[in-house]
Design a protein around this motif. Structure first.
Motif, mmCIF file in Angstrom:
data_model
loop_
_atom_site.group_PDB
_atom_site.id
_atom_site.type_symbol
_atom_site.label_atom_id
_atom_site.label_comp_id
_atom_site.label_asym_id
_atom_site.label_seq_id
_atom_site.Cartn_x
_atom_site.Cartn_y
_atom_site.Cartn_z
ATOM 1 N N ALA A 76 0.841 -1.189 0.000
ATOM 2 C CA ALA A 76 0.000 0.000 0.000
ATOM 3 C C ALA A 76 0.882 1.247 0.000
ATOM 4 N N GLY A 77 0.465 2.257 -0.732
ATOM 5 C CA GLY A 77 1.264 3.474 -0.818
ATOM 6 C C GLY A 77 0.416 4.705 -1.038
ATOM 7 N N ILE A 78 1.104 5.819 -1.226
ATOM 8 C CA ILE A 78 0.472 7.113 -1.427
ATOM 9 C C ILE A 78 1.033 7.716 -2.714
ATOM 10 N N CYS A 79 0.158 8.331 -3.500
ATOM 11 C CA CYS A 79 0.624 9.050 -4.679
ATOM 12 C C CYS A 79 -0.181 10.323 -4.846
ATOM 13 N N SER A 80 0.279 11.185 -5.711
ATOM 14 C CA SER A 80 -0.435 12.413 -6.008
ATOM 15 C C SER A 80 -1.775 12.096 -6.661
ATOM 16 N N ARG A 81 -2.782 12.910 -6.360
ATOM 17 C CA ARG A 81 -4.074 12.724 -7.017
ATOM 18 C C ARG A 81 -3.946 12.915 -8.525
ATOM 19 N N ASP A 82 -3.039 13.761 -8.948
ATOM 20 C CA ASP A 82 -2.842 13.981 -10.380
ATOM 21 C C ASP A 82 -2.390 12.712 -11.096
ATOM 22 N N ASP A 83 -1.660 11.839 -10.370
ATOM 23 C CA ASP A 83 -1.165 10.604 -10.977
ATOM 24 C C ASP A 83 -2.150 9.448 -10.850
ATOM 25 N N SER A 84 -3.182 9.630 -10.024
ATOM 26 C CA SER A 84 -4.099 8.530 -9.733
ATOM 27 C C SER A 84 -5.009 8.215 -10.913
ATOM 28 N N MET A 85 -5.100 6.946 -11.270
ATOM 29 C CA MET A 85 -6.053 6.522 -12.294
ATOM 30 C C MET A 85 -7.479 6.593 -11.734
ATOM 31 N N CYS A 86 -7.648 6.179 -10.480
ATOM 32 C CA CYS A 86 -8.993 6.167 -9.886
ATOM 33 C C CYS A 86 -9.562 7.571 -9.727
ATOM 34 N N ALA A 87 -8.683 8.547 -9.461
ATOM 35 C CA ALA A 87 -9.168 9.921 -9.313
ATOM 36 C C ALA A 87 -9.804 10.437 -10.592
ATOM 37 N N THR A 88 -9.450 9.845 -11.709
ATOM 38 C CA THR A 88 -10.000 10.272 -12.999
ATOM 39 C C THR A 88 -11.453 9.837 -13.169
ATOM 40 N N VAL A 89 -11.820 8.704 -12.562
ATOM 41 C CA VAL A 89 -13.138 8.122 -12.860
ATOM 42 C C VAL A 89 -13.998 7.841 -11.632
ATOM 43 N N PHE A 90 -13.482 8.062 -10.431
ATOM 44 C CA PHE A 90 -14.250 7.602 -9.265
ATOM 45 C C PHE A 90 -15.529 8.401 -9.045
ATOM 46 N N LEU A 91 -15.642 9.579 -9.621
ATOM 47 C CA LEU A 91 -16.863 10.375 -9.514
ATOM 48 C C LEU A 91 -17.741 10.253 -10.754
ATOM 49 N N SER A 92 -17.468 9.265 -11.606
ATOM 50 C CA SER A 92 -18.213 9.113 -12.860
ATOM 51 C C SER A 92 -19.617 8.568 -12.651
ATOM 52 N N GLY A 93 -19.860 8.002 -11.481
ATOM 53 C CA GLY A 93 -21.191 7.492 -11.177
ATOM 54 C C GLY A 93 -21.374 6.015 -11.413
ATOM 55 N N GLY A 94 -20.357 5.315 -11.907
ATOM 56 C CA GLY A 94 -20.500 3.885 -12.137
ATOM 57 C C GLY A 94 -19.165 3.184 -12.202
ATOM 58 N N THR A 95 -19.218 1.884 -12.453
ATOM 59 C CA THR A 95 -18.018 1.069 -12.521
ATOM 60 C C THR A 95 -17.284 1.306 -13.841
ATOM 61 N N THR A 96 -15.972 1.393 -13.747
ATOM 62 C CA THR A 96 -15.124 1.561 -14.928
ATOM 63 C C THR A 96 -14.375 0.262 -15.193
ATOM 64 N N VAL A 97 -14.461 -0.248 -16.413
ATOM 65 C CA VAL A 97 -13.744 -1.467 -16.808
ATOM 66 C C VAL A 97 -12.989 -1.165 -18.107
ATOM 67 N N VAL A 98 -11.655 -1.341 -18.085
ATOM 68 C CA VAL A 98 -10.813 -1.050 -19.245
ATOM 69 C C VAL A 98 -9.935 -2.267 -19.521
ATOM 70 N N ARG A 99 -10.074 -2.846 -20.733
ATOM 71 C CA ARG A 99 -9.273 -4.034 -21.050
ATOM 72 C C ARG A 99 -7.802 -3.681 -21.195
ATOM 73 N N ASP A 100 -7.487 -2.561 -21.857
ATOM 74 C CA ASP A 100 -6.099 -2.150 -22.072
ATOM 75 C C ASP A 100 -6.017 -0.640 -21.876
ATOM 76 N N ALA A 101 -5.504 -0.217 -20.724
ATOM 77 C CA ALA A 101 -5.462 1.201 -20.396
ATOM 78 C C ALA A 101 -4.561 1.995 -21.330
ATOM 79 N N SER A 102 -3.598 1.327 -21.960
ATOM 80 C CA SER A 102 -2.695 2.056 -22.872
ATOM 81 C C SER A 102 -3.424 2.517 -24.124
ATOM 82 N N ARG A 103 -4.603 1.957 -24.398
ATOM 83 C CA ARG A 103 -5.387 2.336 -25.572
ATOM 84 C C ARG A 103 -6.580 3.218 -25.198
ATOM 85 N N ASP A 104 -6.703 3.552 -23.918
ATOM 86 C CA ASP A 104 -7.812 4.388 -23.458
ATOM 87 C C ASP A 104 -7.321 5.820 -23.287
#
Length: 408
Positions: A76-104
């Protein structure tokens, strides 16, 4: 750089209320209850296994950070919110599923995807949404390989996310309860201190008044049968009742003060308490006591026993001779002192009320009282780290049991 908004400031305050944002930066939050934290750790392990991926975390998103409070497969660790993947989508209102994040396009430039921090490919995130609609962060599973779990797996992941929310909500309620109890304890302490000071200040002038009343009653210039003697008697009777009330309030205010514990004799303390009530131990008074040693504050123990004996005397059964026994029994936690009488007894429905301050049952034929005796005994038991309970005496009456913890 992400700008700090009023909403973000409120987020940090809310996370602190949940115990999920330590006051000092760089410290990972941990649930206050160790068992709850262990359960949370098991949930993230289960989430990774369920989706067939190596990594799973619970992320808490603050105004400027991502804090991992549980992790499987990584530390477990700490990172900047700017670097967080979850910070990008956690307020989207639903579950996020990405097969290949390098193509998203949402994640392709993220350092967790580009190799700067990690090489995430598969990524799934479920918002941790409370019953009030507030999102604390996310339950996230990921892999360095492109994956695509089945809809059933994602559905179960959402179930696990709800379990995480319930654990965090439980922590929130526990912290709120602890804060309320602390506030109540401070309020009770201040009230007891105030009552003690007022009682102490009133006792001196009241004692002076009673002294002058006694002198007036003995004045040879007042003839026997004079009406003033009746008035003086009423003043004295009322003053003595008031003085007894003040003494009870003082005892109650001192009941959770600093303890001076020592090995004491139950028989010796009970004899002193009985003498204070104007009676002696033995068959003549109906009060019997067996000796035992226990670890307690002598003065507090004397107050406790005196109050219990006074209750036995005040609430005796007029139809039979008084019988009171004071005994002690050693148990794994310490010594339990029991004062059992054959008086009127206390109905089970009234026992909880009977230990509350200033509560009197007001039954026909009951003697005078302030409603502080059992409340004081309860505070003395709690101050010692023990407890008080009330039960029936076989054959009728009341038995009060008080646990005094063993000597450390």
């Amino acid at each position: 750089m992400q700008m700090l908004t009023d909403q973000d400031t409120g987020r940090d305050l809310g996370l602190r209320e949940y115990g999920l944002l330590p006051a000092e930066p760089g410290i990972l939050p941990v649930l206050a209850d160790e068992q709850a934290q262990n359960t949370l750790n098991n949930v993230v392990r289960c989430a990774a296994s369920l989706c067939g991926v190596p990594y799973s975390v619970v992320n808490i998103i603050s105004s400027d950070q991502q804090l991992q409070i549980a992790a499987s497969g990584i530390d477990a660790g700490i990172c900047s919110r700017d670097d967080s993947m979850c910070a990008t989508v956690f307020l989207s209102g639903g579950t996020t599923v990405v097969r290949d994040a390098s193509r998203d396009p949402r994640f392709s430039a993220n350092p967790f995807v580009t190799g700067e921090i990690a090489d995430v490919r598969f990524y799934a995130s479920v918002p941790l949404k409370t019953s009030g609609g507030w999102v604390l962060g996310s339950l996230c599973v990921f892999s360095d390989q492109a994956e695509l779990p089945t809809p059933d797996q994602i559905g179960l992941l959402e179930v696990l996310a709800q379990q995480v929310v319930e654990l965090l909500e439980l922590q929130h309620r526990t912290l709120e309860l602890n804060a309320a109890l602390e506030k109540l304890e401070r309020s009770n302490a201040m009230l007891a201190e105030f009552a003690g000071r007022v009682s102490h200040d009133l006792r001196a002038p009241l004692t002076t008044i009673l002294g002058y009343v006694e002198l007036a009653e003995d004045d040879p210039e007042i003839p026997p049968g004079h009406p003033s003697l009746e008035y003086l008697g009423l003043i004295e009777s009322g003053g003595l009742r008031m003085l007894a009330t003040l003494e009870d309030v003082l005892d109650y205010s001192r009941a959770d003060g600093v303890l001076k514990r020592e090995r004491v004799s139950l028989l010796a303390v009970t004899a002193e308490a009985a003498q204070d009530l104007g009676v002696d131990l033995g068959l003549g008074s109906g009060i019997l006591c067996e000796d035992a040693g226990l670890y307690a504050d002598r003065a507090q123990l004397r107050t406790l026993v005196q109050n219990l004996l006074a209750n036995s005397l005040n609430y005796r059964d007029p139809g039979r001779q008084l019988e009171v026994t004071v005994t002690a029994e050693t148990c794994p936690r310490g010594v339990t002192v029991r004062v059992a009488d054959n008086g009127k007894g206390i109905l089970p429905a009234d026992r909880k009320r009977a230990v509350e301050p200033l509560v009197r049952l007001n039954r026909p034929g009951d003697g005078p009282g302030t409603g502080l005796g059992l409340a004081t005994c309860c505070r003395i038991a709690q101050a010692h780290g023990g407890e008080l309970s009330i039960s029936d005496t076989p054959g009728g009456g009341t038995t009060v049991s008080v646990l005094f913890p063993a000597e450390p």
